[in-house]
Design a protein around this motif. Structure first.
Motif, PDB file in Angstrom:
ATOM      1  N   HIS A   1      -2.443   8.003   8.165  1.00 30.31           N
ATOM      2  CA  HIS A   1      -3.576   7.582   7.368  1.00 30.31           C
ATOM      3  C   HIS A   1      -4.232   8.774   6.850  1.00 30.31           C
TER       4      HIS A   1
ATOM      5  N   ARG B   1       0.276   5.419  -0.114  1.00 31.22           N
ATOM      6  CA  ARG B   1      -0.757   6.131  -0.162  1.00 31.22           C
ATOM      7  C   ARG B   1      -0.150   7.660  -0.911  1.00 31.22           C
TER       8      ARG B   1
ATOM      9  N   THR C   1       0.660  -1.108   0.154  1.00 26.85           N
ATOM     10  CA  THR C   1      -0.060   0.108   0.155  1.00 26.85           C
ATOM     11  C   THR C   1       0.843   1.252  -0.124  1.00 26.85           C
TER      12      THR C   1
ATOM     13  N   GLU D   1       3.435   7.791  -6.597  1.00 32.14           N
ATOM     14  CA  GLU D   1       3.280   6.484  -5.865  1.00 32.14           C
ATOM     15  C   GLU D   1       4.348   5.455  -6.059  1.00 32.14           C
TER      16      GLU D   1
END
Length: 319
Positions: free
Chosen positions: A253, A187, A185, A212
């Motif tokens: 997050h 972000r 992952t 990314e």
């Protein structure tokens, strides 16, 4: 080895120049590396050789100019399949052994020392480069005058099982399917915090340093784990080493203050744990408010970075 020592204007503009290092091809075809140079003011026998990190390339003009103001010719190496050295037929960043980078570092070293006459060379590297360059220096018994590592990647971050059974599984996958993409992952907070078009301070080519990142492939991660293992066994660098990192890591997050004041890429506790494995003379400094690439931190933090670097150079290298 065929080489091309002609140089041309670099994408950063004058006085930066770039020269292509022609290397033996691999299974994907022709391979090159790129040596960028920024001269200092007047004659000097001192130089810096800088190696970038993963999904990265050299664009750090402020960092280069700090060195040239101090009297060092600054060289930066875009490794094969990174930045200026990516070719259309290549898989970006893909190698299956960190030793594959050694020929371009060897050739950069030859040009800096034998061709250009620099007698005192300080190594500099960031993140993945901070693993590769010490391994090269240890194996080559290279007479670096000093080594500056900016958030070096000394260990695999994440839960403990990734570093044990997870690594065993990874190596098995790499043996059977080295180009297999390893799911993860990303972000994009780190890239968004850096680029001037996305709210950051820095201007660079997003095709060469994507927000990314690049996909991580099994063969490449296996090569990194082999490099970690070699470091953990202990290197024998005789030159003084400076290891710079943020004071803390975070896993945000959402976009927040943590993104711009901590390392959200690596575990800084692991950096500090393994720093002594470099050799006999290591200084490790945790910088409050720094990000993963400490020289891209906020201005007030960068001032502390350069002050720390100044004191270390004066005490352990230039003295």
């Amino acid at each position: 080895m065929p080489i091309d020592e002609s140089s041309s204007d670099d994408v950063l503009g004058a006085p930066y120049t770039a020269e292509t290092i022609q290397l033996p091809g691999d299974e994907e075809g022709a391979v090159v590396a790129t040596l960028v140079r920024r001269p200092t003011h007047g004659p000097t026998n001192c130089a810096v050789l800088h190696v970038h990190g993963f999904a990265d390339y050299f664009f750090h003009t402020e960092y280069a100019e700090w060195w040239t103001e101090r009297g060092y010719t600054f060289y930066a190496l875009d490794l094969r399949k990174y930045g200026r050295s990516i070719r259309p037929h290549q898989t970006p960043n893909y190698v299956t052994d960190l030793h594959e980078y050694f020929p371009e570092i060897d050739e950069a070293w030859r040009r800096i020392t034998e061709r250009d006459g620099h007698e005192a060379v300080v190594g500099s590297a960031h993140s993945t480069g901070g693993l590769t360059l010490p391994l090269w220096a240890d194996e080559r018994r290279s007479p670096l005058s000093g080594l500056v590592l900016n958030s070096p990647w000394f260990e695999l971050q994440g839960p403990w099982w990734l570093r044990t059974v997870g690594t065993t599984v990874l190596q098995q996958v790499a043996a059977m399917a080295p180009r297999q993409v390893i799911p993860r992952t990303v972000r994009g907070f780190y890239g968004e915090s850096l680029h001037s078009e996305l709210g950051g301070e820095w201007d660079y080519d997003l095709a060469w340093k994507p927000v990314e990142s690049w996909p991580m492939r099994a063969g490449w991660i296996s090569a990194i784990r082999a490099g970690h293992a070699a470091l953990h066994r202990g290197l024998d660098l005789s030159c003084p080493s400076l290891v710079l990192s943020s004071a803390r890591s975070a896993q945000p997050h959402e976009m927040s203050e943590e993104v711009t004041s901590s390392d959200i890429v690596l575990d800084v506790e692991q950096i500090r744990r393994w720093a002594p494995a470099l050799g006999r003379h290591v200084t490790s400094v945790a910088l409050e408010g720094a990000i993963h690439d400490v020289v891209l931190s906020r201005a007030e933090v960068r001032r502390e970075v350069y002050s720390t670097l100044d004191r270390w150079l004066a005490a352990f290298v230039e003295a």
